[in-house]
Scaffold this active site. Structure first.
Site, PDB file in Angstrom:
ATOM      1  CG  ASP A  91      -2.544   5.959   4.015  1.00  0.00           C
ATOM      2  OD1 ASP A  91      -1.760   6.807   4.416  1.00  0.00           O
ATOM      3  OD2 ASP A  91      -3.832   5.801   3.945  1.00  0.00           O
TER       4      ASP A  91
HETATM    5  N1  URA Z   1      -6.433   9.202   1.816  1.00  0.00           N
HETATM    6  C1  URA Z   1      -6.128   8.125   2.427  1.00  0.00           C
HETATM    7  O1  URA Z   1      -6.865   7.852   3.579  1.00  0.00           O
HETATM    8  N2  URA Z   1      -4.809   7.657   2.154  1.00  0.00           N
HETATM    9  C2  URA Z   1      -4.001   7.946   1.178  1.00  0.00           C
HETATM   10  O2  URA Z   1      -2.953   7.281   0.934  1.00  0.00           O
HETATM   11  C3  URA Z   1      -4.421   8.884   0.530  1.00  0.00           C
HETATM   12  C4  URA Z   1      -5.409   9.862   0.913  1.00  0.00           C
END
Ligand code: URA
Length: 242
Positions: free
Chosen positions: A112
């Site tokens: 993310d």
């Molecule tokens: N899980 C999440 O919620 N976000 C990420 O960036 C990676 C794994």
């Protein structure tokens, strides 16, 4: 007598093109302008052949090493999207030099925008497929900071499996350790959308910080600052001894 294997060679213009130094026209222009050096010598013949394995060269004074496939590790900072066409934040690809972008490297899985840590990128489509395939179950380790204290009950639920929207069966963490009053280390073998955040929400807590510290056998090096990247020698660094 056994014949010695011939080292693979490539024409100078082909090898620069393959390494992402531009279109055929751009590459021809670079060579013609005397901007390509190998072994400390300017090379002006686009048809001259070079053994590519480990070949070091310079383009416009920039040192480079030939890689048949690009595979790099980036310490992703917060504030970057893992998409080629980002919606709100700049793309992580902007943290890489133009030749890597030009040859089409892509993230292996996504983090993310606000997640930091170990991100792999490659132009090897088969490798992306292999490492992101649900069958392969590559472990990924996340350091999670939560806004409420974590407890044994939450940990056991994460290990036992939680229901997530759109998932027909419970999703479980492969590993879970309490590392602080509001901190967990989670190991996941799947790669579902917002998986850590959704799993932690499912046990009644909330992620306020997320950092990936490990992907397969590969640990994010301590000496790689956020925003910096380095080459990996090959997929063996990720999959470990097979
Ligand atoms: N899980 C999440 O919620 N976000 C990420 O960036 C990676 C794994």
């Amino acid at each position: 007598m056994a014949k010695k294997a011939e080292a693979a060679t490539q024409r100078l213009d082909d090898l620069l093109f393959s390494q992402g130094f531009g279109t055929r026209r751009v590459v021809a222009g670079l060579i013609d302008a005397g901007l390509v050096c190998i072994g400390g010598e300017v090379r002006r013949d686009p048809g001259e052949r070079f053994a590519t394995d480990g070949l070091a060269f310079e383009v416009e004074g920039q040192p480079w090493t030939y890689h048949a496939k690009a595979l790099v590790l980036l310490h992703k900072p917060a504030g970057y999207e893992c998409s080629q066409k980002p919606a709100a934040w700049p793309s992580v690809l902007l943290l890489l030099p133009p030749p890597l972008r030009q040859r089409g490297v892509q993230p292996i899985g996504r983090l993310d925008q606000d997640t930091t840590g170990l991100l792999l990128l490659t132009d090897d489509g088969a490798l992306i497929h292999r490492l992101t395939s649900p069958k392969k179950q590559v472990p990924k380790v996340y350091e999670v900071t939560t806004d409420r204290p974590v407890d044994e009950h939450q940990m056991q639920r994460l290990l036992g499996g939680v229901m997530l929207d759109d998932e027909p069966t419970p999703v479980r963490a492969e590993g879970c350790e309490i590392t602080g009053e509001r901190a967990l280390r989670l190991t996941l073998v799947q790669g579902k959308y917002h998986q850590v955040k959704r799993m932690v929400a499912a046990v009644g807590n909330h992620v306020v910080g997320l950092h990936r510290s490990r992907f397969g056998a590969l640990v994010l090096p301590d000496d790689l600052a956020p925003g910096k990247w380095r080459w990996l020698d090959g997929p063996g660094a990720i999959t470990g001894p097979q």
